[in-house]
Design an enzyme around this catalytic site. Sequence first.
Site, PDB file in Angstrom:
ATOM      1  CE1 TYR A  25      -4.273   1.514   0.268  1.00 34.17           C
ATOM      2  CE2 TYR A  25      -3.207   2.974   1.845  1.00 34.17           C
ATOM      3  CZ  TYR A  25      -4.273   2.671   1.019  1.00 34.17           C
ATOM      4  OH  TYR A  25      -5.352   3.532   0.959  1.00 34.17           O
ATOM      5  CG  HIS A 108       9.305  -1.921 -13.433  1.00 37.57           C
ATOM      6  ND1 HIS A 108       9.548  -1.629 -14.760  1.00 37.57           N
ATOM      7  CD2 HIS A 108      10.523  -1.977 -12.829  1.00 37.57           C
ATOM      8  CE1 HIS A 108      10.863  -1.497 -14.943  1.00 37.57           C
ATOM      9  NE2 HIS A 108      11.468  -1.712 -13.787  1.00 37.57           N
ATOM     10  CD  GLU A 231      16.665  30.757 -14.390  1.00 37.81           C
ATOM     11  OE1 GLU A 231      16.669  30.636 -15.626  1.00 37.81           O
ATOM     12  OE2 GLU A 231      17.106  31.755 -13.804  1.00 37.81           O
ATOM     13  CB  SER A 252      14.879  34.862 -24.970  1.00 32.68           C
ATOM     14  OG  SER A 252      16.087  34.147 -24.732  1.00 32.68           O
TER      15      SER A 252
END
Length: 332
Positions: A25, A108, A231, A252
């Site tokens: 769990y 998995h 960032e 930019s």
Amino acid sequence: MAEMFYDKDIDMDILKGKKIAIIGYGSQGHAQSQNLKESGLDVIVAEVPDSAAWKKAEEKGFEVMTADKASKAGDVIMVLVPDELQAGIYEKYIEPNLEKGNILCFSHGFNIHFNQIVPKDDIDVIMIAPKGPGHIVRRMYTQDSGVPAIIAVYQDTSGKAKDYALAYAKGIGAGRVGIITTTFKEETETDLFGEQAVLCGGTSELIRAGFDTLVDAGYQPEIAYFEVLHELKLIVDLIYEGGIAWMRHSISDTAEYGDIMIGKKVITDDTRKAMKKILEDIQNGSFARDWILENKANRPVYNATKSKELNHPIEIVGKKLRKMMPWIKKAE
């Protein structure tokens, strides 16, 4: 192209009347069990007695028991404990209690693909892997949406294994957004490669290399931290929302020029060759062997390396700087 399935394609009634035992769990366990229960399926949970997880499952109204009892009671057994614990738990608690016609599930493929678990030949073996952490799987379900999932069939003795996988995936909410078919081999090898070469290993080492380069050149560690780690989230969020092209559109022109022209000087042909070698080591079982042996030896190299890297200057300066940013949820 992979097959894609949605709720409208799937009959979940195939799981009605079957008891689903969730072994563990934790992150995925708490999400999958609650989603399945709220989808109208019969779910029980296995946990360690008197553990915090046992109590949490009980608080959510689940019948909780030990792994051996849950495996015996369950028709569908979903193994959601950590990879390195699965083989031992399977051998001791699950396998002795499996019956012909049971459905053994994973999120998995590591232990099946690398033969750490060799299942009986009279059961179905399937995978249902949500492509998101457990708390997101749960949150999206409660918002009448879902997280995409991949499914795979390793062993189909009933002739219905794929239908069971699809029904389970629908039960956790994946059919609302899309379910993709794969194989245990493909899921395991691509998952390990992604973690090692890009998402975790590649990214964390790239960050540290950038930090070290700036600090060694005389720049302040705090400024280096902001530029190469803090960032990064802004960039990853843009890529997550709309791909690399959207990120480039959003930054930019100077940053985009640097991306397009300079990125390949960092990720060179040698880097790509190293990635191919990483993939080869995953495919031929070298990585799995090393990780299994490392665990058997009580993780000496893993623990020493982890301890060393926890004391890297980027971790020290990062703790200090994050205290200045109360909007960041504390992870310490």
